[in-house]
Design a protein around this motif. Structure first.
Motif, PDB file in Angstrom:
ATOM      1  N   MET A   1      65.073  23.323  47.441  1.00 40.24           N
ATOM      2  CA  MET A   1      65.751  23.408  46.148  1.00 40.24           C
ATOM      3  C   MET A   1      64.774  22.989  45.051  1.00 40.24           C
ATOM      4  SD  MET A   1      69.103  23.958  45.557  1.00 40.24           S
ATOM      5  CE  MET A   1      70.662  23.973  46.336  1.00 40.24           C
ATOM      6  N   PRO A   2      64.879  23.633  43.903  1.00 44.84           N
ATOM      7  CA  PRO A   2      64.031  23.237  42.774  1.00 44.84           C
ATOM      8  C   PRO A   2      64.422  21.857  42.254  1.00 44.84           C
ATOM      9  CG  PRO A   2      65.204  25.302  42.338  1.00 44.84           C
ATOM     10  CD  PRO A   2      65.708  24.761  43.623  1.00 44.84           C
ATOM     11  N   VAL A   3      63.506  21.203  41.600  1.00 43.11           N
ATOM     12  CA  VAL A   3      63.763  19.856  41.106  1.00 43.11           C
ATOM     13  C   VAL A   3      64.477  19.864  39.746  1.00 43.11           C
ATOM     14  CG1 VAL A   3      62.684  17.694  40.414  1.00 43.11           C
ATOM     15  CG2 VAL A   3      61.856  18.899  42.419  1.00 43.11           C
ATOM     16  N   ASP A   4      64.167  20.806  38.853  1.00 42.57           N
ATOM     17  CA  ASP A   4      64.809  20.778  37.543  1.00 42.57           C
ATOM     18  C   ASP A   4      66.259  21.252  37.653  1.00 42.57           C
ATOM     19  OD1 ASP A   4      64.860  23.785  36.121  1.00 42.57           O
ATOM     20  OD2 ASP A   4      63.403  23.548  37.737  1.00 42.57           O
ATOM     21  N   LEU A   5      67.105  20.721  36.783  1.00 39.56           N
ATOM     22  CA  LEU A   5      68.542  20.947  36.875  1.00 39.56           C
ATOM     23  C   LEU A   5      68.919  22.412  36.686  1.00 39.56           C
ATOM     24  CD1 LEU A   5      71.439  20.035  37.147  1.00 39.56           C
ATOM     25  CD2 LEU A   5      71.340  19.171  34.797  1.00 39.56           C
ATOM     26  N   TRP A   6      68.312  23.119  35.751  1.00 42.20           N
ATOM     27  CA  TRP A   6      68.679  24.515  35.498  1.00 42.20           C
ATOM     28  C   TRP A   6      68.461  25.372  36.750  1.00 42.20           C
ATOM     29  CZ3 TRP A   6      71.526  27.719  32.984  1.00 42.20           C
ATOM     30  CH2 TRP A   6      71.224  29.083  32.971  1.00 42.20           C
ATOM     31  N   THR A  39      76.133  17.166  41.163  1.00 41.71           N
ATOM     32  CA  THR A  39      75.630  17.635  42.454  1.00 41.71           C
ATOM     33  C   THR A  39      74.125  17.413  42.546  1.00 41.71           C
ATOM     34  OG1 THR A  39      77.367  19.311  42.464  1.00 41.71           O
ATOM     35  CG2 THR A  39      75.580  19.604  44.040  1.00 41.71           C
ATOM     36  N   TRP A  40      73.433  17.696  41.449  1.00 45.15           N
ATOM     37  CA  TRP A  40      71.980  17.498  41.386  1.00 45.15           C
ATOM     38  C   TRP A  40      71.631  16.020  41.564  1.00 45.15           C
ATOM     39  CZ3 TRP A  40      68.960  15.818  36.840  1.00 45.15           C
ATOM     40  CH2 TRP A  40      67.589  16.088  36.939  1.00 45.15           C
TER      41      TRP A  40
END
Length: 154
Positions: A1-6, A39-40
């Protein structure tokens, strides 16, 4: 999963069951951007506390009330008429993009507020969703769908 929220939110939203869960939570009064952020934060194992929850709610509420929700209501109000009117349908599409841009901006603001919060201990970072669900807290299955989806393999 990517780290930035978007990018996390984009990938999470595409996972099985997440879109209907988000729509259910939204219909019950939940703020989907706030729940995606929750969730993030759980995925990142950030410890929730009352002060942090209040900060995120206070950041999200005015943006939702004055920007995102009015755009969503207008888009929804145009749904029926746009089926018969090609030009209105095109405007509705542009409105939908504007709504998405507003949600992206809110996610950026939420990320900025909590990006540097430290990781928690082993079991401390798991209750953001329930704490930030607001009126949608009773939708336990939908909240669990979000929680489980972020742990699916890519």
């Amino acid at each position: 999963m990517p780290v930035d929220l978007w990018n996390f939110a984009l990938r999470l939203y595409r996972r099985p069951g997440v879109e209907p869960a988000c729509l259910q939570l939204q219909a019950e009064g939940g703020d989907v951007c706030l729940l995606l952020c929750a969730t993030w934060l759980e995925w990142r194992r950030i410890a929730p506390d009352g002060e942090r929850c209040a900060l995120l709610r206070d950041l999200a509420r005015p943006w939702q009330e004055t920007v995102a929700a009015p755009l969503r209501r207008l888009r929804q109000d145009w749904r029926e008429a746009a089926r018969e009117d090609v030009r209105l349908a095109a405007l509705r599409g542009r409105l939908q993009q504007l709504e998405l841009d507003a949600e992206r901006e809110l996610l950026t603001r939420l990320e900025t507020a909590c990006r540097d919060w430290p990781e928690a201990g082993a079991d401390e970072g798991t209750s953001w969703l329930e704490r930030l669900a607001g009126n949608a807290a009773h939708c336990r299955d939908a909240l669990e769908t979000l929680r489980a989806a972020c742990h699916l393999p890519d």
